[in-house]
Design a protein around this motif. Structure first.
Motif, PDB file in Angstrom:
ATOM      1  N   ARG A   1       0.863  -1.185   0.000  1.00  0.00           N
ATOM      2  CA  ARG A   1       0.000   0.000   0.000  1.00  0.00           C
ATOM      3  C   ARG A   1       0.901   1.237   0.000  1.00  0.00           C
ATOM      4  NH1 ARG A   1      -3.901  -0.286   4.455  1.00  0.00           N
ATOM      5  NH2 ARG A   1      -5.033  -1.607   3.016  1.00  0.00           N
ATOM      6  N   ILE A   2       0.729   2.057  -1.001  1.00  0.00           N
ATOM      7  CA  ILE A   2       1.479   3.311  -1.106  1.00  0.00           C
ATOM      8  C   ILE A   2       0.473   4.436  -0.923  1.00  0.00           C
ATOM      9  CG2 ILE A   2       2.887   4.765  -2.609  1.00  0.00           C
ATOM     10  CD1 ILE A   2       3.654   2.102  -4.072  1.00  0.00           C
ATOM     11  N   THR A   3       0.771   5.325   0.021  1.00  0.00           N
ATOM     12  CA  THR A   3      -0.116   6.451   0.298  1.00  0.00           C
ATOM     13  C   THR A   3       0.659   7.740   0.109  1.00  0.00           C
ATOM     14  OG1 THR A   3      -1.361   5.136   1.892  1.00  0.00           O
ATOM     15  CG2 THR A   3      -1.621   7.538   2.018  1.00  0.00           C
ATOM     16  N   TYR A   4       0.067   8.657  -0.660  1.00  0.00           N
ATOM     17  CA  TYR A   4       0.671   9.969  -0.906  1.00  0.00           C
ATOM     18  C   TYR A   4      -0.323  11.025  -0.453  1.00  0.00           C
ATOM     19  CZ  TYR A   4       2.639  13.989  -3.302  1.00  0.00           C
ATOM     20  OH  TYR A   4       3.166  15.220  -3.574  1.00  0.00           O
ATOM     21  N   VAL A   5       0.150  11.957   0.376  1.00  0.00           N
ATOM     22  CA  VAL A   5      -0.694  13.026   0.905  1.00  0.00           C
ATOM     23  C   VAL A   5      -0.001  14.347   0.639  1.00  0.00           C
ATOM     24  CG1 VAL A   5      -1.775  13.983   2.985  1.00  0.00           C
ATOM     25  CG2 VAL A   5      -1.506  11.514   2.760  1.00  0.00           C
ATOM     26  N   GLU A   6      -0.768  15.335   0.180  1.00  0.00           N
ATOM     27  CA  GLU A   6      -0.213  16.680   0.049  1.00  0.00           C
ATOM     28  C   GLU A   6      -1.234  17.688   0.561  1.00  0.00           C
ATOM     29  OE1 GLU A   6       0.810  17.514  -4.007  1.00  0.00           O
ATOM     30  OE2 GLU A   6      -1.220  17.234  -4.725  1.00  0.00           O
ATOM     31  N   ALA A   7      -0.698  18.784   1.093  1.00  0.00           N
ATOM     32  CA  ALA A   7      -1.556  19.816   1.668  1.00  0.00           C
ATOM     33  C   ALA A   7      -0.920  21.177   1.450  1.00  0.00           C
ATOM     34  CB  ALA A   7      -1.755  19.575   3.164  1.00  0.00           C
ATOM     35  N   VAL A   8      -1.757  22.183   1.350  1.00  0.00           N
ATOM     36  CA  VAL A   8      -1.272  23.553   1.247  1.00  0.00           C
ATOM     37  C   VAL A   8      -2.135  24.420   2.152  1.00  0.00           C
ATOM     38  CG1 VAL A   8      -2.713  24.168  -0.755  1.00  0.00           C
ATOM     39  CG2 VAL A   8      -0.566  25.388  -0.338  1.00  0.00           C
ATOM     40  N   ALA A   9      -1.487  25.361   2.816  1.00  0.00           N
ATOM     41  CA  ALA A   9      -2.191  26.316   3.668  1.00  0.00           C
ATOM     42  C   ALA A   9      -1.724  27.715   3.300  1.00  0.00           C
ATOM     43  CB  ALA A   9      -1.924  26.042   5.144  1.00  0.00           C
ATOM     44  N   ILE A  10      -2.661  28.634   3.199  1.00  0.00           N
ATOM     45  CA  ILE A  10      -2.357  30.028   2.893  1.00  0.00           C
ATOM     46  C   ILE A  10      -2.838  30.858   4.074  1.00  0.00           C
ATOM     47  CG2 ILE A  10      -2.724  31.959   1.309  1.00  0.00           C
ATOM     48  CD1 ILE A  10      -1.428  29.597  -0.096  1.00  0.00           C
ATOM     49  N   ASP A  11      -1.916  31.610   4.664  1.00  0.00           N
ATOM     50  CA  ASP A  11      -2.253  32.497   5.771  1.00  0.00           C
ATOM     51  C   ASP A  11      -1.836  33.917   5.421  1.00  0.00           C
ATOM     52  OD1 ASP A  11      -3.225  30.642   7.816  1.00  0.00           O
ATOM     53  OD2 ASP A  11      -1.178  29.867   7.805  1.00  0.00           O
ATOM     54  N   VAL A  12      -2.604  34.871   5.880  1.00  0.00           N
ATOM     55  CA  VAL A  12      -2.262  36.281   5.683  1.00  0.00           C
ATOM     56  C   VAL A  12      -2.123  36.893   7.064  1.00  0.00           C
ATOM     57  CG1 VAL A  12      -3.027  38.504   4.768  1.00  0.00           C
ATOM     58  CG2 VAL A  12      -3.514  36.394   3.506  1.00  0.00           C
ATOM     59  N   THR A  13      -1.003  37.582   7.277  1.00  0.00           N
ATOM     60  CA  THR A  13      -0.808  38.293   8.532  1.00  0.00           C
ATOM     61  C   THR A  13      -0.788  39.789   8.222  1.00  0.00           C
ATOM     62  OG1 THR A  13       1.589  38.111   8.360  1.00  0.00           O
ATOM     63  CG2 THR A  13       0.474  36.423   9.612  1.00  0.00           C
ATOM     64  N   PRO A  14      -1.320  40.591   9.115  1.00  0.00           N
ATOM     65  CA  PRO A  14      -1.392  42.021   8.862  1.00  0.00           C
ATOM     66  C   PRO A  14       0.005  42.630   8.652  1.00  0.00           C
ATOM     67  CG  PRO A  14      -2.662  41.445  10.811  1.00  0.00           C
ATOM     68  CD  PRO A  14      -1.892  40.236  10.408  1.00  0.00           C
ATOM     69  N   LYS A  15       0.011  43.736   7.946  1.00  0.00           N
ATOM     70  CA  LYS A  15       1.233  44.478   7.678  1.00  0.00           C
ATOM     71  C   LYS A  15       1.954  44.733   8.993  1.00  0.00           C
ATOM     72  CE  LYS A  15       2.686  49.008   6.039  1.00  0.00           C
ATOM     73  NZ  LYS A  15       2.243  50.249   5.393  1.00  0.00           N
ATOM     74  N   PRO A  16       3.268  44.386   9.035  1.00  0.00           N
ATOM     75  CA  PRO A  16       4.027  44.662  10.248  1.00  0.00           C
ATOM     76  C   PRO A  16       4.052  46.150  10.547  1.00  0.00           C
ATOM     77  CG  PRO A  16       5.281  43.288   8.723  1.00  0.00           C
ATOM     78  CD  PRO A  16       4.070  43.765   7.994  1.00  0.00           C
ATOM     79  N   ARG A  17       3.946  46.496  11.787  1.00  0.00           N
ATOM     80  CA  ARG A  17       3.933  47.919  12.189  1.00  0.00           C
ATOM     81  C   ARG A  17       5.323  48.417  12.435  1.00  0.00           C
ATOM     82  NH1 ARG A  17      -0.780  49.152  10.569  1.00  0.00           N
ATOM     83  NH2 ARG A  17      -2.454  47.964  11.405  1.00  0.00           N
TER      84      ARG A  17
END
Length: 164
Positions: free
Chosen positions: A148-164
């Motif tokens: 059994r060969i299992t392949y998993v992929e994931a992507v996450a996109i996060d936005v953080t406010p402009k640094p002050r």
């Protein structure tokens, strides 16, 4: 198990709210700028501001599992999932997909370090075992065993406010 992760960070340098085009800059200087379209599925687009930082994290993993003959059936199982940022927060999203293929071991060649797998589609595939550690373990394999060969992929996109 083989794992890989890559993280890319970019800063929002321009936003065309009407066309929903966002220009991002990787690193310093404008030679690493690129423009993407934030489609209608991007929730909270109106919260995005020039100077915000976008972080994209990509992960992938592959695993190989040996199963005794008759302990499972050959086949393909897929799954996927996605999530969007809650309304009113900064844009963000996550998605993952996986595929698991169970095949039958039909031949083993210890001298050539190869195995032959019969996939769920009935086709035979010759696989060369290159890793010396796995080559040594080939003596434990038996025709009829399952792989059994299992392949998993994931992507996450996060936005953080402009640094002050």
């Amino acid at each position: 198990m083989v794992r890989e992760q890559e993280v890319q960070t970019a800063t929002v340098v321009a936003i065309d709210r009407q066309s929903r085009f966002v220009t991002l800059r990787e690193g310093k200087g404008d030679k690493h700028e690129f423009t993407i379209e934030a489609g209608p599925e991007v929730r909270n687009f109106d919260q995005l501001k020039v100077g915000d930082v976008v972080i994209a994290t990509y992960q992938a993993a592959a695993a190989l599992e040996l199963l005794p003959a008759g302990s499972a059936s050959t086949g393909v199982v897929t799954s996927s999932d996605a999530a969007r940022a809650p309304k009113g927060t900064l844009p963000g999203a996550a998605a993952q997909q996986s595929i698991s293929i169970t095949s039958k071991l039909t031949a083993i060649d210890l001298k050539k370090h190869t195995v032959t797998l019969q996939g769920p589609d009935g086709k035979q595939r010759l696989i060369e075992v290159k890793d010396p550690e796995r080559q040594a373990r080939m003596t434990k394999l038996r025709v009829g065993d399952l792989v059994r060969i299992t392949y998993v992929e994931a992507v996450a996109i996060d936005v953080t406010p402009k640094p002050r």
